[in-house]
Design a protein around this motif. Sequence first.
Motif, PDB file in Angstrom:
ATOM      1  N   LEU A 152       0.525  -0.563   0.325  1.00  0.00           N
ATOM      2  CA  LEU A 152       0.010   0.144  -0.158  1.00  0.00           C
ATOM      3  C   LEU A 152       0.818   0.982   0.533  1.00  0.00           C
ATOM      4  O   LEU A 152       0.671   1.654  -0.433  1.00  0.00           O
ATOM      5  CB  LEU A 152      -0.879  -0.271   1.300  1.00  0.00           C
ATOM      6  CG  LEU A 152      -2.390  -0.480   0.910  1.00  0.00           C
ATOM      7  CD1 LEU A 152      -3.122  -0.636   2.157  1.00  0.00           C
ATOM      8  CD2 LEU A 152      -3.197   0.283  -0.679  1.00  0.00           C
ATOM      9  N   PRO A 153       1.909   1.629   1.128  1.00  0.00           N
ATOM     10  CA  PRO A 153       2.865   2.576   0.652  1.00  0.00           C
ATOM     11  C   PRO A 153       3.223   3.314  -0.406  1.00  0.00           C
ATOM     12  O   PRO A 153       3.025   4.128  -1.217  1.00  0.00           O
ATOM     13  CB  PRO A 153       4.309   2.910   1.449  1.00  0.00           C
ATOM     14  CG  PRO A 153       3.749   1.219   2.579  1.00  0.00           C
ATOM     15  CD  PRO A 153       2.394   0.615   1.824  1.00  0.00           C
ATOM     16  N   TRP A 167      -7.284  12.231  -5.028  1.00  0.00           N
ATOM     17  CA  TRP A 167      -7.081  10.816  -5.032  1.00  0.00           C
ATOM     18  C   TRP A 167      -5.284  10.952  -4.455  1.00  0.00           C
ATOM     19  O   TRP A 167      -4.743  10.674  -3.183  1.00  0.00           O
ATOM     20  CB  TRP A 167      -6.578  11.034  -6.197  1.00  0.00           C
ATOM     21  CG  TRP A 167      -5.715   9.239  -6.768  1.00  0.00           C
ATOM     22  CD1 TRP A 167      -5.304   8.904  -7.506  1.00  0.00           C
ATOM     23  CD2 TRP A 167      -6.084   7.915  -6.016  1.00  0.00           C
ATOM     24  NE1 TRP A 167      -4.554   7.656  -7.485  1.00  0.00           N
ATOM     25  CE2 TRP A 167      -5.211   7.313  -6.361  1.00  0.00           C
ATOM     26  CE3 TRP A 167      -7.511   7.322  -5.306  1.00  0.00           C
ATOM     27  CZ2 TRP A 167      -5.211   5.877  -6.297  1.00  0.00           C
ATOM     28  CZ3 TRP A 167      -7.401   6.419  -5.009  1.00  0.00           C
ATOM     29  CH2 TRP A 167      -6.500   5.578  -5.742  1.00  0.00           C
ATOM     30  N   SER A 168      -4.866  13.083  -4.854  1.00  0.00           N
ATOM     31  CA  SER A 168      -3.335  13.345  -3.771  1.00  0.00           C
ATOM     32  C   SER A 168      -4.030  12.772  -2.076  1.00  0.00           C
ATOM     33  O   SER A 168      -3.315  13.110  -1.195  1.00  0.00           O
ATOM     34  CB  SER A 168      -3.260  14.235  -4.422  1.00  0.00           C
ATOM     35  OG  SER A 168      -2.703  15.168  -4.029  1.00  0.00           O
ATOM     36  N   GLN A 169      -5.058  13.775  -2.127  1.00  0.00           N
ATOM     37  CA  GLN A 169      -5.832  14.053  -0.504  1.00  0.00           C
ATOM     38  C   GLN A 169      -5.860  12.619  -0.109  1.00  0.00           C
ATOM     39  O   GLN A 169      -4.620  12.532   0.667  1.00  0.00           O
ATOM     40  CB  GLN A 169      -6.830  14.603  -0.757  1.00  0.00           C
ATOM     41  CG  GLN A 169      -7.609  15.068   0.797  1.00  0.00           C
ATOM     42  CD  GLN A 169      -6.341  15.710   1.176  1.00  0.00           C
ATOM     43  OE1 GLN A 169      -5.730  16.607   0.796  1.00  0.00           O
ATOM     44  NE2 GLN A 169      -6.544  15.697   2.748  1.00  0.00           N
ATOM     45  N   LEU A 170      -6.339  11.646  -1.000  1.00  0.00           N
ATOM     46  CA  LEU A 170      -6.172  10.360   0.112  1.00  0.00           C
ATOM     47  C   LEU A 170      -5.135   9.695   0.622  1.00  0.00           C
ATOM     48  O   LEU A 170      -4.648   9.455   1.779  1.00  0.00           O
ATOM     49  CB  LEU A 170      -6.852   9.678  -1.410  1.00  0.00           C
ATOM     50  CG  LEU A 170      -6.906   8.444  -0.316  1.00  0.00           C
ATOM     51  CD1 LEU A 170      -8.176   7.642  -0.436  1.00  0.00           C
ATOM     52  CD2 LEU A 170      -7.291   6.946  -1.415  1.00  0.00           C
ATOM     53  N   GLY A 171      -3.914  10.295  -0.830  1.00  0.00           N
ATOM     54  CA  GLY A 171      -2.667   9.787  -0.218  1.00  0.00           C
ATOM     55  C   GLY A 171      -2.277  10.548   0.633  1.00  0.00           C
ATOM     56  O   GLY A 171      -1.384   9.707   1.488  1.00  0.00           O
ATOM     57  N   ARG A 172      -2.254  11.993   1.031  1.00  0.00           N
ATOM     58  CA  ARG A 172      -1.671  12.424   1.822  1.00  0.00           C
ATOM     59  C   ARG A 172      -2.210  12.275   3.238  1.00  0.00           C
ATOM     60  O   ARG A 172      -1.309  12.051   4.223  1.00  0.00           O
ATOM     61  CB  ARG A 172      -1.872  13.935   1.515  1.00  0.00           C
ATOM     62  CG  ARG A 172      -0.494  14.544   0.741  1.00  0.00           C
ATOM     63  CD  ARG A 172      -0.157  15.614   0.619  1.00  0.00           C
ATOM     64  NE  ARG A 172      -0.289  15.607  -0.539  1.00  0.00           N
ATOM     65  CZ  ARG A 172      -0.856  16.849  -1.808  1.00  0.00           C
ATOM     66  NH1 ARG A 172      -1.100  18.095  -0.872  1.00  0.00           N
ATOM     67  NH2 ARG A 172      -0.454  17.028  -2.722  1.00  0.00           N
ATOM     68  N   LEU A 178      -0.950   5.255   7.251  1.00  0.00           N
ATOM     69  CA  LEU A 178      -0.362   3.482   7.595  1.00  0.00           C
ATOM     70  C   LEU A 178       0.919   3.527   8.109  1.00  0.00           C
ATOM     71  O   LEU A 178       1.663   2.881   8.610  1.00  0.00           O
ATOM     72  CB  LEU A 178      -0.074   3.008   6.729  1.00  0.00           C
ATOM     73  CG  LEU A 178      -0.084   1.700   5.462  1.00  0.00           C
ATOM     74  CD1 LEU A 178      -1.290   1.243   6.387  1.00  0.00           C
ATOM     75  CD2 LEU A 178      -0.082   2.008   4.287  1.00  0.00           C
ATOM     76  N   ALA A 179       1.670   4.601   7.582  1.00  0.00           N
ATOM     77  CA  ALA A 179       3.450   4.508   8.655  1.00  0.00           C
ATOM     78  C   ALA A 179       3.362   4.458  10.129  1.00  0.00           C
ATOM     79  O   ALA A 179       4.611   4.031  10.279  1.00  0.00           O
ATOM     80  CB  ALA A 179       3.854   5.567   8.115  1.00  0.00           C
ATOM     81  N   LYS A 180       2.463   4.959  10.414  1.00  0.00           N
ATOM     82  CA  LYS A 180       2.863   5.148  12.244  1.00  0.00           C
ATOM     83  C   LYS A 180       2.105   3.647  12.201  1.00  0.00           C
ATOM     84  O   LYS A 180       3.106   2.482  12.296  1.00  0.00           O
ATOM     85  CB  LYS A 180       1.625   5.852  12.136  1.00  0.00           C
ATOM     86  CG  LYS A 180       2.262   6.676  13.194  1.00  0.00           C
ATOM     87  CD  LYS A 180       1.258   7.916  14.771  1.00  0.00           C
ATOM     88  CE  LYS A 180       2.132   9.039  14.164  1.00  0.00           C
ATOM     89  NZ  LYS A 180       1.063   9.931  14.879  1.00  0.00           N
ATOM     90  N   ILE A 186       4.530  -4.765  10.191  1.00  0.00           N
ATOM     91  CA  ILE A 186       5.853  -5.474   9.782  1.00  0.00           C
ATOM     92  C   ILE A 186       6.171  -6.920  10.641  1.00  0.00           C
ATOM     93  O   ILE A 186       6.825  -7.697  10.431  1.00  0.00           O
ATOM     94  CB  ILE A 186       7.149  -4.910   9.596  1.00  0.00           C
ATOM     95  CG1 ILE A 186       6.723  -3.673   9.086  1.00  0.00           C
ATOM     96  CG2 ILE A 186       8.756  -5.488   9.750  1.00  0.00           C
ATOM     97  CD1 ILE A 186       8.000  -2.534   8.321  1.00  0.00           C
ATOM     98  N   ALA A 187       5.855  -6.476  11.866  1.00  0.00           N
ATOM     99  CA  ALA A 187       6.279  -7.830  12.850  1.00  0.00           C
ATOM    100  C   ALA A 187       5.677  -8.860  12.862  1.00  0.00           C
ATOM    101  O   ALA A 187       5.937 -10.275  12.971  1.00  0.00           O
ATOM    102  CB  ALA A 187       5.939  -7.019  14.772  1.00  0.00           C
ATOM    103  N   LEU A 188       4.448  -8.218  11.969  1.00  0.00           N
ATOM    104  CA  LEU A 188       3.420  -9.658  11.647  1.00  0.00           C
ATOM    105  C   LEU A 188       3.912 -10.183  10.542  1.00  0.00           C
ATOM    106  O   LEU A 188       3.979 -11.249  10.203  1.00  0.00           O
ATOM    107  CB  LEU A 188       2.140  -9.615  11.614  1.00  0.00           C
ATOM    108  CG  LEU A 188       0.425  -9.593  11.365  1.00  0.00           C
ATOM    109  CD1 LEU A 188       0.639 -10.801  12.949  1.00  0.00           C
ATOM    110  CD2 LEU A 188      -0.565  -9.015  11.154  1.00  0.00           C
TER     111      LEU A 188
END
Lengths: 405, 364, 314
Positions: A152-153, A167-172, A178-180, A186-188
């Motif tokens: 996804l990132p 679309w850009s708003q969604l990404g921002r 998601l990064a948080k 990742i542990a999963l």
Amino acid sequence: MSDHDHPRAIGGKPFDPLMKTLLAIFGVSAVVMVYRFFTGVGPVSNMTDGFTWGIWEPVNVVVFTGIGAGAYGVALLCYLLNKGKYHVLVRPAVLLGAICYTLGASSIVIALGRYWNSYWLAVPTMWNLSSALLEVAVCVLSYVAVLWIEVLPSVLDGAAQSKSSAWSQLGRTWGPLLAKAMPYIIALAILLPTMHQSSLGGLLLIAGPKVHPLWHTALLPTLFLISCLSMGYGAVVVLTTILNLTWKAKHDQRLFAEMSKVNAGLLLLYVVLRLGDIAIHGKLAYLGFNGYTLLFVVEIALFLVPAFMFFSPRVQQNKGRLFGAALLTVAAGASYRVDTYLSVYRPAPGWDYFPSFGEIIVTIGMAAIGMAIFIFISRMFPVVVVETRDHSHAGSGRVLTAGSR
Amino acid sequence: MAELETEGVSRRGFLKVCSLAAGAVGLPAWAGEKMAEKAAGSAKPPVIWLHFQECTGCSESLLRTSAPDVAELILGLVSLDYHETLMVPSGYQAEKSLEESMEKNAGNYVLVVEGAIPTKDNGIYCRVGGHTAVETAKKVAAKAAAVISIGSCASWGGIPSADPNPTGAVGVDKVVTGKPVVNIPGCPANPYNLLGTVLQFATFGTLPALDGLGRPKFAYARTIHEDCPRRPHFDAGRFAQKYGDEGHREGYCLYKLGCKGPATHANCSLNHFVEMPGAWPVGIGHPCVGCTEQKIGFRVPLHDTVDVERPTAPGTYPPIHPDHSVITPAVVGASAAIVGALVGAGYVATKKITADSEKHAGKE
Amino acid sequence: MSISRRSLLKGAVVAGAATALVGRAEAREEVEPRPDAVGMLYDSTRCIGCRACVTRCKEANSLPYDRTAEGIHDAPTDLNSNTKNIIKVWTAGEKSAFTKQQCMHCVDPSCVSVCMMGALHKEGEGKRDFAGEKKGTGVVLYDKGTCVGCRYCQIACAFNVPKFEWFEAFPLIVKCELCRHRGDPKKEGPLAIANPACCEACPREAVVYGKREALLAEAKRRLAEDPKRYNGLIYGEKEGGGTQVLYLAGAGVTFKQLGMPELPEESSASFSERVSHAPYLHGITPIALYGAMAFVIRRNKSKEEASEHHGEGK
């Protein structure tokens, strides 16, 4: 990390001749798959009550996910052992993993006789916890979801840079959120493959009387875990080399050489465990002039040769030799897995097996659609880190054919 | 009884016949005694026998039965009021006795029909005494207690209805409605199956249980094949390949010569004709023609083989580890080619990238 | 970075050692035959190969015929989706012996161990509430409602008993369920569960139905009564953790010759579960591992971000 290390969408025509070929191959296999749903598994396959998994399980699931384990291996290095320099490899490896695992999971649906009952898998009270396959199924399915979340990132990055404001708003908005959450995901993404890759080996523990003693050991889970990592690292090198040739993807020879040393350690560990186990349990007597011994020797050689190659400077410095050695590690893992599941599996005298055209076409078709999806996503979204000093667009003609196995 | 004995029938012999008939219908021995009692009394079951499109083979086989012989049968066991072949009167006299019997026994007599009934062109292809078969059958059946179709022709058309069925011949149950019709097919039908049915009806007022084609289950529930004396040869795979060959002379199974036994329901293999051991087609070395089956006799060519309805195991056993091989050379070859191509591509690619890489390094 | 790595390795070593220690202590117990277990006793020396049991099995279970190429015989060569019971012959020169194959109803069945949602289960011990199933008879039953058709049971079964309907769009797994649908409530105790048609059909009591304990005693009695007749062994008493269908074979005939696999006393299910479950410690290991990894990854990431000065994490 500097700016020019950022991945970006490759762009270009989506339907080039390679893509068309891949889709055509998949089309043929899709016909076989659809046919199977109307007639049962028997008419399209050579599977029998003796060789009930044919090649769909050993190859489409066990080998494909082994290749896909590159995502696992890179995540292990990059996040857990905190080797930030491997970041470049994360996105292609994760995409490769997501595709391989998705293909594995969908192959299972094709192979399952009573696929419509699979919904029970979502009901934990129905789980038979002693079943290794249940663990594999649940872990693989969850891991497929985790891998796509990991992809996804790239998509959100792509969205953020998009011209469309919504679309850009969604990404921002979603990108940072998601990064948080990423560390927990990742542990999963490390836990799940550790569990199911070892369980893939564990599947055959119960088939003791049917698997040749040289392969059947209590170490099966451990050996499968090691071989998935070695295959995964190999697959990442192979993939990146091909991407470098076709799209001028960033190709850091030193990084690969270093990763390959880790891989060499894994390969050697595998060989030591394997040989040691056989020696300790007095199974050396099974070695002799027979087909099983030949398979065994070929397998061990496939593990040993790249291990020693990885240590040689000549290999470490040359892109091609490293590529060849990496290919060998993939072949080593694949042959170990196919041997264990198929070549040395003997249900009883009188049974034999060789895949039918239908089965082979489905397997090839799955591989083809996997490549097509990879190419498509890389063209649309920022997955691959491209060398910035050369901005000329990579021609996809000559080199592509050489690299497109 | 005294009356019967004057006809030359001993009491013991008569009891034997009734027991045989009772046994054929699947009733216990006491039923045979009861039948004998009833038949010996005054109330002998009145029977009217009509002939339509037929060869009289069924009557002939009835006449050739030795226990009971024809006299016993028509004088002792039943009261045969009308039978065109056997009765003494003829012409108007004969028709009169039919009328009389119908009047006197209305609602009590058993109607036996031999022969198919033509329906094409208003049934003009069979007339007796000026009446078409359709008319006669309908009229006589209307007052009958029960109707029995003897032979395959009366049951569903038999030979007259064979392709192209020029007269539109059908079985009795297609013409007669509102009456129970028992079909006793066969070409000819086995007389015991008729006798058993008639006596059961006369004694107990009931008809035997019937299968889907209206045949009494006591005689038609199982296939010839199931009770065939040649069955061991079938199970062992020993077949006569052609007439007169060694297997045929040895008495091997006739399946490959076209025997319809495996799909034909009848008791021929147990109840041979006219009490002569071996007097039935398979017994004399000819395959069963399937005459008791509507879909087989006179429909399927004589020497075609049929499907086995309820197959069982052959006389050979599978080994402990039977062969389950599925490997074909074509797919092995193709796979070898694919694997070879993959290995080759990997090798070539490695070579090429190695060379390119070295050249590149040289330039720098 | 190196510290985190070292601590991680240390942690892994400790976790591994703990796993090994506790894993041994937690090892799965061997499954013992249930006191009410029912099964069959097949005596190869009594079997005359009439195959009444094969025919009756097909009738009782409404199974399709398995026609030969000519179509005239019902002649399966092996157990298959049309055949839950079969008689085979072993021959060597003058000597020969019959054997019967059907589900062995193992004491600790591999198929039950591997079945993802308990489609194959011991009577009354499945994952769903089965009306009318009592616990304890140990008969291995099939619940098509939870079977996904993965065919792992076929891989796992050492006797190659479960069979799959390859030529059906909606296939089933087919195997002997000891004629549970013919259960006879008039029979006493656990025996009421089933009434195998093969046992009913056998003209020589070569195969008999009963409680496993009673059958085992009967087998021993036969061996003691006429030791020269038999090879002296009872297959299924211990093999593969024991089976609920027991076999006797004639003198000079080995069970291997009759197609029986040579199995250790530990059941395959026990071995497999022992090896693969030990590291999990009833789920503690994965959870602990997850927690530890999430912690390390988060710390690494925040460190990395701090060193980069501007949050560019991916």
